[in-house]
Design a protein around this motif. Sequence first.
Motif, PDB file in Angstrom:
ATOM      1  N   VAL A  12       0.862  -1.181   0.000  1.00  0.00           N
ATOM      2  CA  VAL A  12       0.000   0.000   0.000  1.00  0.00           C
ATOM      3  C   VAL A  12       0.896   1.227   0.000  1.00  0.00           C
ATOM      4  CG1 VAL A  12      -1.819   1.274   1.189  1.00  0.00           C
ATOM      5  CG2 VAL A  12      -1.785  -1.237   1.289  1.00  0.00           C
ATOM      6  N   THR A  13       0.935   1.958  -1.104  1.00  0.00           N
ATOM      7  CA  THR A  13       1.738   3.176  -1.154  1.00  0.00           C
ATOM      8  C   THR A  13       0.948   4.317  -0.516  1.00  0.00           C
ATOM      9  OG1 THR A  13       0.983   3.997  -3.319  1.00  0.00           O
ATOM     10  CG2 THR A  13       2.769   2.354  -3.312  1.00  0.00           C
ATOM     11  N   GLY A  14       1.679   5.276   0.055  1.00  0.00           N
ATOM     12  CA  GLY A  14       0.998   6.325   0.812  1.00  0.00           C
ATOM     13  C   GLY A  14       0.230   5.736   1.969  1.00  0.00           C
ATOM     14  N   GLY A  15       0.771   4.671   2.561  1.00  0.00           N
ATOM     15  CA  GLY A  15       0.043   3.896   3.553  1.00  0.00           C
ATOM     16  C   GLY A  15       0.100   4.446   4.961  1.00  0.00           C
ATOM     17  N   GLY A  16       0.766   5.588   5.170  1.00  0.00           N
ATOM     18  CA  GLY A  16       0.955   6.092   6.517  1.00  0.00           C
ATOM     19  C   GLY A  16      -0.116   7.018   7.032  1.00  0.00           C
ATOM     20  N   SER A  17      -1.017   7.494   6.185  1.00  0.00           N
ATOM     21  CA  SER A  17      -2.015   8.459   6.656  1.00  0.00           C
ATOM     22  C   SER A  17      -3.224   8.451   5.742  1.00  0.00           C
ATOM     23  CB  SER A  17      -1.420   9.873   6.719  1.00  0.00           C
ATOM     24  OG  SER A  17      -1.060  10.320   5.432  1.00  0.00           O
ATOM     25  N   GLY A  18      -4.293   9.097   6.201  1.00  0.00           N
ATOM     26  CA  GLY A  18      -5.485   9.273   5.383  1.00  0.00           C
ATOM     27  C   GLY A  18      -6.069   7.954   4.906  1.00  0.00           C
ATOM     28  N   ILE A  19      -6.452   7.913   3.643  1.00  0.00           N
ATOM     29  CA  ILE A  19      -7.032   6.708   3.060  1.00  0.00           C
ATOM     30  C   ILE A  19      -6.035   5.560   3.094  1.00  0.00           C
ATOM     31  CG2 ILE A  19      -7.932   5.707   0.922  1.00  0.00           C
ATOM     32  CD1 ILE A  19      -9.045   8.519   0.261  1.00  0.00           C
ATOM     33  N   GLY A  20      -4.744   5.854   2.900  1.00  0.00           N
ATOM     34  CA  GLY A  20      -3.731   4.804   2.894  1.00  0.00           C
ATOM     35  C   GLY A  20      -3.636   4.065   4.215  1.00  0.00           C
ATOM     36  N   GLU A  21      -3.727   4.796   5.326  1.00  0.00           N
ATOM     37  CA  GLU A  21      -3.723   4.141   6.636  1.00  0.00           C
ATOM     38  C   GLU A  21      -4.922   3.208   6.768  1.00  0.00           C
ATOM     39  OE1 GLU A  21      -3.945   5.167  11.430  1.00  0.00           O
ATOM     40  OE2 GLU A  21      -4.522   6.682   9.950  1.00  0.00           O
ATOM     41  N   ALA A  22      -6.085   3.685   6.317  1.00  0.00           N
ATOM     42  CA  ALA A  22      -7.297   2.872   6.401  1.00  0.00           C
ATOM     43  C   ALA A  22      -7.169   1.606   5.555  1.00  0.00           C
ATOM     44  CB  ALA A  22      -8.511   3.686   5.959  1.00  0.00           C
ATOM     45  N   ARG A 217     -22.219  15.059   2.982  1.00  0.00           N
ATOM     46  CA  ARG A 217     -21.122  14.890   3.925  1.00  0.00           C
ATOM     47  C   ARG A 217     -19.886  14.354   3.217  1.00  0.00           C
ATOM     48  NH1 ARG A 217     -19.995   9.498   5.114  1.00  0.00           N
ATOM     49  NH2 ARG A 217     -21.674   7.987   4.781  1.00  0.00           N
ATOM     50  N   ARG A 218     -18.774  14.418   3.925  1.00  0.00           N
ATOM     51  CA  ARG A 218     -17.567  13.745   3.470  1.00  0.00           C
ATOM     52  C   ARG A 218     -17.700  12.241   3.713  1.00  0.00           C
ATOM     53  NH1 ARG A 218     -16.086  18.218   6.334  1.00  0.00           N
ATOM     54  NH2 ARG A 218     -14.554  19.664   5.426  1.00  0.00           N
ATOM     55  N   GLY A 219     -17.055  11.465   2.861  1.00  0.00           N
ATOM     56  CA  GLY A 219     -16.902  10.055   3.155  1.00  0.00           C
ATOM     57  C   GLY A 219     -15.797   9.856   4.176  1.00  0.00           C
ATOM     58  N   THR A 220     -15.716   8.672   4.743  1.00  0.00           N
ATOM     59  CA  THR A 220     -14.649   8.359   5.682  1.00  0.00           C
ATOM     60  C   THR A 220     -13.567   7.541   4.989  1.00  0.00           C
ATOM     61  OG1 THR A 220     -15.556   6.244   6.451  1.00  0.00           O
ATOM     62  CG2 THR A 220     -16.366   8.256   7.529  1.00  0.00           C
ATOM     63  N   PRO A 221     -12.327   7.612   5.480  1.00  0.00           N
ATOM     64  CA  PRO A 221     -11.272   6.768   4.910  1.00  0.00           C
ATOM     65  C   PRO A 221     -11.647   5.287   4.916  1.00  0.00           C
ATOM     66  CG  PRO A 221     -10.290   8.454   6.290  1.00  0.00           C
ATOM     67  CD  PRO A 221     -11.778   8.554   6.491  1.00  0.00           C
ATOM     68  N   GLU A 222     -12.331   4.843   5.961  1.00  0.00           N
ATOM     69  CA  GLU A 222     -12.702   3.434   6.027  1.00  0.00           C
ATOM     70  C   GLU A 222     -13.715   3.057   4.950  1.00  0.00           C
ATOM     71  OE1 GLU A 222     -14.280   0.081   9.232  1.00  0.00           O
ATOM     72  OE2 GLU A 222     -13.550   2.024   9.948  1.00  0.00           O
ATOM     73  N   ASP A 272     -14.713   0.980  12.353  1.00  0.00           N
ATOM     74  CA  ASP A 272     -14.159  -0.193  13.014  1.00  0.00           C
ATOM     75  C   ASP A 272     -12.641  -0.105  13.152  1.00  0.00           C
ATOM     76  OD1 ASP A 272     -14.394  -2.891  14.077  1.00  0.00           O
ATOM     77  OD2 ASP A 272     -13.439  -3.544  12.222  1.00  0.00           O
ATOM     78  N   LEU A 273     -12.013   0.667  12.278  1.00  0.00           N
ATOM     79  CA  LEU A 273     -10.560   0.744  12.269  1.00  0.00           C
ATOM     80  C   LEU A 273     -10.069   1.797  13.254  1.00  0.00           C
ATOM     81  CD1 LEU A 273      -9.891   0.651   8.424  1.00  0.00           C
ATOM     82  CD2 LEU A 273      -9.907  -1.267  10.020  1.00  0.00           C
ATOM     83  N   ASN A 274      -8.954   1.525  13.897  1.00  0.00           N
ATOM     84  CA  ASN A 274      -8.324   2.478  14.807  1.00  0.00           C
ATOM     85  C   ASN A 274      -7.381   3.362  14.000  1.00  0.00           C
ATOM     86  OD1 ASN A 274      -7.302   3.841  17.015  1.00  0.00           O
ATOM     87  ND2 ASN A 274      -5.852   2.220  17.542  1.00  0.00           N
ATOM     88  N   LEU A 275      -7.912   4.448  13.432  1.00  0.00           N
ATOM     89  CA  LEU A 275      -7.130   5.322  12.558  1.00  0.00           C
ATOM     90  C   LEU A 275      -6.566   6.492  13.358  1.00  0.00           C
ATOM     91  CD1 LEU A 275      -9.426   5.377   9.397  1.00  0.00           C
ATOM     92  CD2 LEU A 275      -7.524   3.846   9.928  1.00  0.00           C
ATOM     93  N   GLU A 276      -5.254   6.656  13.297  1.00  0.00           N
ATOM     94  CA  GLU A 276      -4.581   7.698  14.061  1.00  0.00           C
ATOM     95  C   GLU A 276      -4.087   8.846  13.188  1.00  0.00           C
ATOM     96  OE1 GLU A 276      -1.518   6.015  16.510  1.00  0.00           O
ATOM     97  OE2 GLU A 276      -2.664   4.187  16.862  1.00  0.00           O
TER      98      GLU A 276
END
Length: 290
Positions: A12-22, A217-222, A272-276
């Motif tokens: 997963v590229t760009g996997g450290g934040s935002g949609i990529g973390e999810a 509304r905005r969608g969520t990364p999850e 459900d995901l613990n996104l930081e």
Amino acid sequence: MGNRLEGKVAIVTGGGSGIGEAISKKFAKERAKVVVAGFPEDPVEDVVKGIQQEGGTATAFTGDLSVLANAQRCVDLAVKEYGKLDILINNAGTFPETNMLSDYTEEAFDYLLKNNVRTVFCMSKAALPELQKTKGNIVTAGSESGVLGIAKNAPYGGTKGFNHAFTKGLAAEQAQTGVRCNIVAPGPIDTGWTHKETGPMDEKMEKMVTQGTLMGRRGTPEEVANVYLFLASDEASYVTGAVWPVDGGTLIAKGPAGKQAAESMKQQPEQDLNLEHSKDSHTSVRSQDK
């Protein structure tokens, strides 16, 4: 945990934040072994640690993936650590500026090409030999702006339009090798990019992007990661060359439709995901010397 990706290895590229973390955390919960890739300054190690603490399997890769040698190193790491590669998620990208074209900086445009276009090219090129062995697949980040175009975002939409056409072409040529290739096209998502405090949007644009959705509304990364999961899984075995909007109805909205949405539509679902790092914003034009 689920098991929809059990036995699969994913980058997963760009996997450290935002949609990529999810995406990284969703795939790990579905039992994929995940290489979380990003720039050295991205919180990829935090994401890997979070996955491991929840019983998942992940490792970090840091480097500039718009450099082909680094892209190859990332693929080699996945194969060295986990023996193969089944899934490439081309999520990495940037959103450095919103401006009329007359005021859009050349530096920001070059940075878009580097991170939104060249990274997709380099990672796809490096990954394909391994994906051909596993009959795997590629899912790349597009955008509703790559379909519609957006005022004050013409260069950004242009890079996403490239990704759409590139992925369709790749799907056509790789069908003979057994590799599927698809696009996820998000609309306004609740990340640092769509908040004026953490991204390049001003207050007016921030309001417009949510009012332009049917759901108000905005969608969520999850919610976006859920669609990546489907397309990357064997459940999507008959899907290739497709662009999947995850945009709350932006593509068919006419005017400020979000103002008329039911209150139930406007409520984000429980996550459900613990996104930081969903609000971490990596949008500024950085030094090219990486």
